[in-house]
Scaffold this active site. Structure first.
Site, mmCIF file in Angstrom:
data_model
loop_
_atom_site.group_PDB
_atom_site.id
_atom_site.type_symbol
_atom_site.label_atom_id
_atom_site.label_comp_id
_atom_site.label_asym_id
_atom_site.label_seq_id
_atom_site.Cartn_x
_atom_site.Cartn_y
_atom_site.Cartn_z
ATOM 1 N N LYS A 243 0.829 -1.206 0.000
ATOM 2 C CA LYS A 243 0.000 0.000 0.000
ATOM 3 C C LYS A 243 0.866 1.260 0.000
ATOM 4 O O LYS A 243 0.637 2.185 -0.785
ATOM 5 C CB LYS A 243 -0.933 0.005 1.207
ATOM 6 C CG LYS A 243 -1.753 1.277 1.352
ATOM 7 C CD LYS A 243 -2.410 1.362 2.718
ATOM 8 C CE LYS A 243 -2.779 2.774 3.063
ATOM 9 N NZ LYS A 243 -3.231 2.926 4.443
ATOM 10 N N ASP B 196 -6.776 1.339 0.949
ATOM 11 C CA ASP B 196 -6.919 1.503 2.384
ATOM 12 C C ASP B 196 -8.319 1.061 2.795
ATOM 13 O O ASP B 196 -9.069 0.499 1.988
ATOM 14 C CB ASP B 196 -6.639 2.952 2.796
ATOM 15 C CG ASP B 196 -7.722 3.917 2.320
ATOM 16 O OD1 ASP B 196 -8.593 3.519 1.492
ATOM 17 O OD2 ASP B 196 -7.711 5.078 2.767
#
Length: 218
Positions: A120, A138
């Site tokens: 991420k 997220d």
């Protein structure tokens, strides 16, 4: 969600916010990387509050090393898991100095080798710093993807791959910013604000959340 609906979904988000940006504050690629690492399990607002003074003094890996672990901890002590994060920031700064000439690498493979940097974080840095067509998943994007039907998946990676496959070319660079902001401010976790959502008619979520009752004046 149908292909035509996906394009219209993004078109509306783009029309409402043509130039979306990350809400994490930074002064260059290095401070962006640090901010994203610090943002894990923390709010952007909380990270920004802690890093404003830090980034006014420290904007390179070497300056971070010169600052040292203890001083860094003092700057970021209001952020969750600050002890572990501080150690990772010092370690990744050392790796940048030793292995990359003090520069932030622009590939996922190189970024993910840095301490504290996962997929991420790498996706965010690649997108924001280098304009790569990456999708940083997220909690907001995971929720929006599943709730709307845009990209359903049981895992973060599954949602990322579906978004990658479904998102048309004109919208790929900014897609994850639009989705994060939409999830943060409209398609909220506990009570999505469907009554003011510009893509509500394209969304698979049912029943739509009604507007709150109007307050009566006494």
């Amino acid at each position: 969600m149908k292909k035509a609906d996906v394009a219209e979904f993004y078109r509306r988000l783009a029309e409402a916010n043509p130039h979306p940006e990350t809400e994490l504050e930074s002064v260059n690629d290095y401070t962006l990387l640090v901010a994203v690492v610090l943002s894990a399990q923390a709010t952007d607002a909380g990270v920004n509050k802690a890093t404003r003074a830090l980034f006014s003094q420290v904007d390179t890996p070497q300056k971070m090393l010169d600052l040292g672990l203890d001083e860094l901890k003092q700057h970021i002590r209001t952020i969750g898991l600050f002890n572990t994060k501080a150690k990772n920031v010092i370690a990744l700064s050392q790796a940048l100095v030793d292995e990359h000439g003090g520069r932030v690498p622009d590939t996922r493979e190189a970024l993910e080798k840095l301490p504290g940097v996962g997929r991420k974080t790498a996706n965010v840095v690649m997108n924001v710093a280098f304009g790569a067509e990456t999708f940083a998943i997220d909690t907001h994007i995971f929720r929006v993807g599943n709730r709307t039907g845009l990209a359903k998946g049981k895992t973060v990676l599954a949602v990322e791959k579906k978004l990658d496959a479904a998102t048309p070319a004109p919208f790929r660079v900014h897609a994850h910013h639009w989705l994060i902001l939409h999830g943060r401010y409209v398609c909220k976790a506990r009570r999505p604000e469907c009554w003011r959502c510009i893509v509500a008619d394209l969304c698979a979520f049912k029943p739509k959340t009604p507007p709150p009752p109007a307050r009566t004046k006494e």
